[in-house]
Design an enzyme around this catalytic site. Structure first.
Site, short mmCIF file in Angstrom:
data_model
loop_
_atom_site.label_atom_id
_atom_site.label_comp_id
_atom_site.label_asym_id
_atom_site.label_seq_id
_atom_site.Cartn_x
_atom_site.Cartn_y
_atom_site.Cartn_z
CD GLU A 120 48.60 24.24 62.41
OE1 GLU A 120 49.66 23.86 61.87
OE2 GLU A 120 47.73 23.45 62.82
CG HIS A 122 44.51 19.84 73.10
ND1 HIS A 122 45.44 18.83 72.90
CD2 HIS A 122 43.74 19.85 71.99
CE1 HIS A 122 45.21 18.25 71.72
NE2 HIS A 122 44.18 18.85 71.15
C1 TPP Z 1 49.98 21.06 64.42
C2 TPP Z 1 48.59 20.64 64.73
N1 TPP Z 1 47.57 21.35 64.21
C3 TPP Z 1 46.30 21.04 64.52
C4 TPP Z 1 46.00 19.99 65.35
C5 TPP Z 1 44.55 19.66 65.73
N2 TPP Z 1 44.14 18.40 65.13
C6 TPP Z 1 44.19 17.25 65.81
S1 TPP Z 1 43.81 15.92 64.86
C7 TPP Z 1 43.53 16.88 63.51
C8 TPP Z 1 43.17 16.23 62.21
C9 TPP Z 1 44.23 15.25 61.78
O1 TPP Z 1 43.91 14.69 60.56
P1 TPP Z 1 44.80 13.54 59.94
O2 TPP Z 1 46.22 13.99 59.87
O3 TPP Z 1 44.18 13.13 58.67
O4 TPP Z 1 44.76 12.37 61.01
P2 TPP Z 1 43.49 11.55 61.47
O5 TPP Z 1 42.81 12.33 62.55
O6 TPP Z 1 42.60 11.34 60.31
O7 TPP Z 1 44.05 10.28 62.01
C10 TPP Z 1 43.72 18.23 63.83
C11 TPP Z 1 43.54 19.34 62.89
C12 TPP Z 1 47.09 19.28 65.86
N3 TPP Z 1 46.92 18.25 66.68
N4 TPP Z 1 48.36 19.62 65.53
#
Ligand code: TPP
Ligand code: TPP
Ligand code: MG
Ligand code: MG
Lengths: 366, 346, 346, 366
Positions: free
Chosen positions: C78, C147
Site C-alpha cells: 500500500e 475489515h
Molecule cells: C496489508 C494488507 N493488504 C491487503 C490485504 C487484503 N488481502 C488479503 S489476502 C490478499 C492476497 C494475499 O496474497 P498472498 O500473500 O499471495 O497470500 P495467499 O492469499 O495467496 O495465501 C490481500 C490483498 C491484507 N489482508 N493486508
C-alpha cells in the site's frame, strides 16, 4: 592503497552460498526419497489427508453460514503440514490468515483455530500456551513479530526458533523487507516460509515480482535462500527441518520459497474464474501433494489399506468433531467487548459497558 | 531463566540523592537507567540509541552500562523497530522503543494501530504487550520539515493505547517509569522543546510512580480554566501569570495523560470557573482539543457561561522554522481567547 | 502528448439515460468509467482492481475498456501504491488509488501524511497532487478483524487532505467525479455496507458535480438535529422516522464532506432546533464527532438548550462479526441520546 | 511431467546477469581511464571543486546562524556531481535530504536549493520547472515517487528517466523495497543510486545490513545491481550514464551502490567523535574524490594551472554569491502559511488567516 582498503569497506559475506538453486528441491519420485523414514512418510500422509479433509469441512461450514469466511489451503497442505511438523514444542509458529491448517497441525484445537473466521472473537487459542501467534490478517505484519520473538528468546538464552509464514503477495510489503533485514542483522533464529501459490487474490506472480525467484531475495539480506517444490511434502519438511536446525544452532535465518498452488478460490467469497482458467487448476491438481506422496508410498509398497484407512478415519473423526462442535452456538458476552482493551478498563469504557448492559436488559424486558 | 520473568535488580537501589538542577532530558535518561537496572526484561531500542545515546541523548550511556543487547541500535526502519518490539513483548520482554522524531513514527502506524493497540484484546488478554513507545513531539526548536509534528490526535483515537505526555522534569521521570511498568502499550510523547527545561530534582528509588491517567491542577483559578498538556503547559502558566494584569485569575490543568482521560479533575476545575480554554500545539481541527472541549461541554454544560474555546496550531502543515512562531499558541493568543469568553454575559 | 495535458474525451458522452435502479457500487463504477473516458490522465490503480475488478467490483470492466496501463493491478504494497501514485501525480496524471479495506490503508500512512497532504504546500503551490484515494470503510458487513475500521478521524486531522464520504447513490457518483476533478488530494471514504444500497438514478454527462465541502439537509426538523455522514446517514433517517412516535421532529444533516467542513449549513440547522446529536460509527474518543460537537458549541452556544451529544462506536477495537451489532450506533441508541437532550429544561 | 512444468512455474529471469561484481567498479588509476574524454574529466573536476567549496560555504553558514542545519556531502561530491551530470534536461532527479549539492550541480539556484535548510520555506525551487523533486527528509519516501513519475512518463510515451538517491541507512526502509519492486515489475525507467557512506548518523553499515553488498539486493527484484567506487567520479559517472541509457532504451531499472564516506559529521549538530575514530576519517580522506581525480589528471598531463585556476575561480564565485545572497533576510509573509494548503483555502483557513493578520497588525501598532 586504494579506496577499498579503507576501514569502512570490507568484503562482506560471500554471495554464492546464499543463492538458491534455481531448480526447486524435490524428494518424492527421486532416488533420494528411498532414504526417507517410512514412519515419517506415514505421519506426513496422515496429516495431509487430515488437512485436506479439514479444508473441505471448513469450506462446507461457510456454506452453512457457520463461518464468516474461509481461506482454504487446499492444494497447499504439504506446506501447512510441514511447517507445523518442522517445529519443536518450544518453538513458535507465526501463521498468516490462510494458515489455519498449520495451526491445527501444530495441535491447536480445530474449533479454537477457527474463532477468527467464525467471528465470535479475533483469536480463539492462547498464543503463549500453544506457541502459535494469532492468524495475521494484515499481510506480512507477523514477520517482524516472529523476528522480535526469536531475537528475544536468543538474548534470553532460550532455545526457541520462530517459523513465519507468508504468501507470494506478502513478499511485496515493506514489512517483509524490514523483517528479513532485522533477522539477518540480528542473526535471529527464524525461518521464513513463503508459500508461492501463484496468486495474491487475482494477481498473478508476474505482476508481483520480476525476480528470478522469491528465494533470490535472500541474498540481498545476507541469508541463504532455498527453493522447494511446495507440493512435495517430504521436500518441504526436509528443507524446513534443516532451516530450523540451522537457526537453532546459531546459524541465523533462512528464506524458503515453496512453489505450490491455491486450488480453490481465494476465499469462499471469491470467483476465481475471473482470473484463471480451469486448465491451469487441473494441471496443478495433477500434481496434488497427496497424490505425489501416495505415488511414492505405493512405489515403496508402503501404501497399504491399513494406512489409508487410518488416515481416512482420523480425517473423518476430525471433520465430525468439527461439524458437531461448530453447530453449537458460541458463548457470547457482549460485555466482553470492554474487558480486554486494557488491563484495567478506563472510566469511559466502564460507562460504555454500563450503557450496553442497560440496553441489553431493556432489550430482554421488551 | 525465561525472559518472561522480570529480572532481579542488577545493582542495589541508589541512595536517595539531594535534589539538583536537572533537565527533562536527564530525568528521562535516569528513568530509563533505573527501569533497566530494576528489571532485566526492559530493552531499549531504536535508531542511534546505542553508541550515540540518541539524537537528543535520552539514551546516553545505556548501551555502555547494560550492553548492546539491552540498548540496541536497530536498522533504520520504524515499522521494523516497532514490529520486532511487538514480537519481543510477545515473548515477555518490556521493549522501550524510541522514534527519532514524531513524523518518523508514521511508517510504524500500521504496526501501532493494527497490532500494538489490539493484541491484548485480540487474544482475550492472553497476550498483553508491555511496550513503551517514546516519541519526541512538537515544535519550537527550529526544526526543518517533518521534525516538529504533533501526532497525539492519531494515537488518542486508537483504542488500546495509552497516551501520556509530561510537562515537568518530575513527571518526565515518574510517567516514564509508570509507562515502562504498565502492562499496556503506552505512547509516551516527549515535548522536545522542554528537553532542556530544568528543575531541582532527583530520582527516588523505589520510584515514585504516579498512576497513568491522572491530570494535575498546576494552578487554581477563579475566572477561567486553561486545560492543556505537554509543551503548552509552561505557556499556559505564563499566560495565567500575564492574565493577572487583566484582572483574570486563571486556573491551569495539566492533563499528563490523554488516554486514560481524567474527566473528574478536568470537570471539577471547569465547573469551578464556568469557563474554559483548551490549549495545544497540534492543528486544531480534529485535534485533542476537540475531544476535550466536547467532553467538558457534555459534562459541565449548565455550569458553562461561555462555550469552551480552543487555542491550537493552525490547520496547516507545520511551518518552516522562520515562521513557526506564528503557528504556535502563545500567551497573547491564549489571552485573546480568554477575552472572548463572553464576560459581558457573566 | 504530455500526460500533463488532460486528454480529449476518448468517446462521445453517453446520451442521458433514464433513471434505473442502481447500487452505490454501480454508481461508483460509472463515475470511474466516465472520468476515465473524459480525461486520459485519470489512472486507476490498486490491488486486484484490474482483471478482477476489485473485491467489491467497483473497478469492474475498467481494465478491459481502458487497458491495463490505465487500470493497473499493482504489487501488494500500500505504501508503494500511494507512493508511486504521488510520483504519477507529480508528472501530471490523476491517479485514483484503491485501498482494498480501511485497515490496509495504514501502511500508506506516512506517504499520505508526509507527502500527499503536504506536497502542494511544500512547493508553494508548484506541485499540487490531484490524487483520489478510495477507501472502503466501516462495518456492518460481518467482516473479520481489520475489515471494518473507520479511519476518517486520522485523515480529517491532517491538513492538506480533503475527506469526503457519500451516503447516497447520487452523491457517490457526483462526489467521486468531483474528487477526481479536484486538484487537491481527496480521501474518498466509501461506506462499504451501502455498496449494495439502491436508488433510481442514472449518470448525466456532463457530470453534475457537486462542489466538495457542502453538507446537505436530508430532512428538516424542529425538535433536534442529527448531524452525521456516510454509513450513519440511513440510520439517522430511520431514527428520525421512528422519533415521530415519541413526538420528536428530528432534522438530519448529511455532512458529505468532513474537510472542508460546512459550518454554515450545520450551524443553521442546529440553531433552528437548539439541540443536536452527532452520530458516527467510528470510536467516539477523538473521533470526527468531537470536532463537530466542539465546533457547533463554539458557534451556537447561546442557541443550545442542551449540550451537543455524541452517539458513536465504543472506544474499543472493532468487534468480531458476531458482536458488531452491539457496537454500531443504531436507532435505539440515537433515540436514547435524543431523550437525554434535557427536554424538561426546554 | 512434474509439478514444475505446470503453467504457474516458469523459469523466470536468469539471476547471473543481475549479480553485481563484488569488486567495486573503478576507472581512475586503471588502464581504462586512458580512454576517458579529457573534456569530461575537466568538467567533472570543475564540478567537484565547486561542490567541495559549496559544502564548505554552507557549513560556514550554519555557524553564522544563516542556515538552520546543513547535512554536508563533503567526501561524497563524486556521487553528487555524477548523479546530476548523468541526466538529460528532460530527466528528473529525486534527491534525499543530503543531496543539495546534486541539486545545485543540476543547475538549481544555490540559494533556492537551501530554502529548506535555511528555514524560510520547505522547498525553494519549482520541481516542475527544474525537474528536481523536493529534497526528501523522510528517508526513502522519495523512491516510490521516482518510480511513479518514471512510470507515468513511460505510459505517456515520453522520454524521461528518473534518478533517485538514497543512503545506506535508507535501504532498510520498507519504501526502498516497495519502490524497487514496483520499478522492476513495471519496467520503469528509473535508476536508484545508493550512496553507501558507511553510516546512518551513528549507525555503521554492519548494523544496517548483513548482505554481501547493498547492490546484491537488486537480484531479489530482478534488476541488475552494480557496485562502484563512489569516490571515483569517472566510474560513478560512467555507471550512472550506462544505467540511464539502459532505462531510456526500455531496459528497465538499475540499482547502483556507490561506496563512499561521509567525511564530516552527520550534520553540523552531530558529534561524530562519539561513534568513529579520527583514523578512519583520515584513511578515507587519503582517498578523497578530488585527490583521486587530480592524480589521474596529473598523470595524463591534464592538470595545468589554467584548469586549477578556472575551477577555483568558479568555486569562489559560487561561494561568494551564496555568502552575499544568504546575508539578505528572506522575504517572509506569515499569511503565506495559509496560501498553499489547498487550491482554495477553506473557510476555517480564511478565518485563521484573518486572525493572524489581526495579531500582526496589533503587534505592529504596539
Ligand atoms: C496489508 C494488507 N493488504 C491487503 C490485504 C487484503 N488481502 C488479503 S489476502 C490478499 C492476497 C494475499 O496474497 P498472498 O500473500 O499471495 O497470500 P495467499 O492469499 O495467496 O495465501 C490481500 C490483498 C491484507 N489482508 N493486508
Ligand atoms: C523515515 C525516517 N526515519 C528517520 C529519519 C531520521 N534520520 C535522518 S538522516 C538519518 C540517517 C540516514 O542515513 P543514510 O540513509 O545512510 O543517509 P546519510 O545520512 O548517510 O546520507 C536518520 C535516521 C528520517 N529522516 N526519516
Ligand atoms: Mg499467494
Ligand atoms: Mg549513510
Amino acid at each position: 592503497m586504494t579506496v577499498l582498503d579503507t576501514p569502512a569497506w570490507r568484503p562482506r559475506t560471500d554471495a554464492a552460498p546464499l543463492m538458491p538453486d534455481p531448480e526447486p528441491f524435490r524428494l518424492l519420485g527421486t532416488p533420494e526419497a528411498a532414504r526417507l523414514d517410512p514412519a515419517l512418510l506415514g505421519e506426513l500422509y496422515g496429516q495431509l489427508v487430515r488437512g485436506r479433509r479439514y479444508n473441505r469441512q471448513a469450506t462446507a461450514l461457510t456454506r452453512q453460514g457457520r463461518l464468516a469466511v474461509y481461506p482454504s489451503s487446499t492444494g497447499q497442505e504439504a506446506c501447512e503440514v510441514a511447517a507445523a511438523l518442522a517445529l519443536g514444542a518450544q518453538d513458535w509458529l507465526f501463521p498468516s490468515y490462510r494458515d489455519t491448517l498449520a495451526v491445527v497441525a501444530r495441535g491447536v484445537d480445530p474449533v479454537e483455530a477457527l474463532t477468527l473466521l467464525r467471528g465470535d472473537w479475533h483469536t480463539g487459542y492462547d498464543p503463549r500456551a500453544t506457541r502459535v501467534a494469532p492468524l495475521s490478517t494484515p499481510l506480512s505484519t507477523q514477520l517482524p513479530h516472529a523476528v522480535g520473538l526469536a531475537h528475544a528468546a536468543r538474548v534470553s538464552g532460550d532455545d526457541v526458533v520462530a517459523l513465519a509464514m507468508v504468501g507470494d503477495g506478502g513478499t511485496s510489503e515493506g514489512d517483509f523487507h524490514e523483517a528479513l533485514n532485522f533477522a539477518a542483522v540480528w542473526h535471529a533464529p527464524v525461518v521464513f516460509l513463503v508459500q508461492n501459490n501463484g496468486f495474491a487474490i487475482s494477481v498473478p506472480l508476474a505482476k508481483q515480482t520480476a525476480a528470478p525467484s522469491l528465494a533470490h531475495k535472500a541474498v540481498g539480506y545476507g541469508m541463504p535462500g532455498r527453493l522447494v517444490d511446495g507440493n512435495d511434502v517430504a521436500a518441504v519438511h526436509q528443507v524446513l527441518t534443516e532451516a530450523v536446525a540451522r537457526a537453532r544452532a546459531g546459524g541465523g535465518p533462512t528464506l524458503v520459497e515453496a512453489i505450490t498452488y491455491r486450488v480453490e478460490a481465494h476465499t469462499n467469497a471469491d470467483d476465481a474464474t475471473r482470473y484463471r482458467t480451469d486448465d491451469e487448476v487441473a494441471a496443478w491438481q495433477a500434481h496434488d501433494p497427496i497424490a505425489l506422496l501416495e505415488r511414492e508410498l505405493a512405489g515403496r509398497g508402503l501404501l497399504d489399506d491399513a494406512l489409508r484407512q487410518r488416515a481416512a478415519d482420523e480425517a473423518e473423526a476430525l471433520a465430525a468433531d468439527l461439524r458437531t462442535r461448530m453447530q453449537e452456538e458460541p458463548r457470547l458476552d457482549p460485555a466482553e467487548l470492554f474487558a480486554h482493551v486494557y488491563a484495567e478498563p478506563t472510566q469511559q469504557l466502564r460507562e460504555q459497558e454500563a450503557m450496553l448492559r442497560a440496553e441489553l436488559e431493556a432489550e430482554q424486558q421488551s | 531463566m525465561s525472559a518472561a520473568t522480570p529480572g532481579v535488580a542488577a545493582r542495589p537501589a541508589p541512595a536517595p540523592a539531594p535534589p539538583k538542577p536537572t533537565t527533562m532530558a536527564q530525568a528521562l535518561n535516569q528513568a530509563l537507567r533505573d527501569a533497566m537496572a530494576a528489571d532485566r526484561s526492559v530493552h531499549v531500542m531504536g535508531e542511534d540509541v546505542g553508541t550515540l545515546g540518541g539524537v537528543f541523548r535520552i539514551t546516553d550511556g545505556l548501551a555502555a552500562e547494560f550492553g548492546e543487547d539491552r540498548c540496541t541500535d536497530t536498522p533504520l526502519a520504524e515499522a521494523g523497530i516497532l514490529g520486532t518490539a511487538v514480537g519481543m513483548a510477545m515473548y515477555g520482554l518490556r521493549p522501550v522503543v524510541e522514534m527519532q522524531f514524531d513524523a518518523f513514527a508514521y511508517p510504524a502506524f500500521e504496526q501501532l494501530v493494527s497490532h500494538v493497540a489490539r493484541m491484548r484484546n485480540r487474544t482475550r488478554g492472553a497476550l498483553p504487550l508491555p511496550l513503551t513507545i517514546r516519541i519526541p513531539f512538537g515544535g519550537g526548536i527550529g526544526g526543518v520539515e517533518h521534525h516538529s509534528d504533533s501526532s497525539e490526535a492519531y494515537y488518542l483515537h486508537t483504542p488500546g493505547l495509552h497516551v501520556v505526555t509530561p510537562a515537568t522534569v518530575e513527571d518526565a521521570y515518574g510517567l516514564l517509569r509508570a509507562a515502562i511498568a504498565s502492562d499496556d502499550p503506552v505512547v509516551f510523547m516527549e515535548p522536545k522543546r522542554l528537553y532542556w527545561s530544568k528543575a531541582d530534582w532527583s530520582a527516588q528509588e523505589p520510584a515514585q510512580v504516579p498512576p497513568i491517567g491522572r491530570a494535575v491542577v498546576r494552578r487554581t483559578g477563579r475566572s477561567a480554566t486553561l486545560v492543556t498538556y505537554g509543551p503548552s503547559v509552561p505557556v499556559c502558566l505564563e499566560a495565567a501569570e500575564a492574565a493577572k494584569e487583566e484582572g483574570w485569575d486563571l486556573g491551569v490543568v495539566d492533563l499528563r495523560s490523554l488516554v486514560p482521560f481524567d474527566e473528574e479533575t478536568v470537570a471539577a476545575a471547569v465547573r469551578a470557573t464556568g469557563r474554559a480554554v483548551v490549549v495545544h500545539e497540534s492543528s486544531g481541527f480534529g485535534g485533542a482539543g476537540a475531544e476535550i472541549a466536547a467532553r467538558i461541554t457534555e459534562r459541565c454544560f449548565h455550569h458553562l457561561s461561555a462555550p469552551v474555546l480552543r487555542v491550537a496550531g493552525f490547520d496547516i502543515p507545520y511551518p518552516p522554522p522562520m515562521l513557526e512562531r506564528h503557528h504556535l499558541p502563545g500567551v497573547d493568543r491564549i489571552l485573546d481567547a480568554v477575552g472572548r469568553l463572553q464576560w459581558e454575559e457573566a
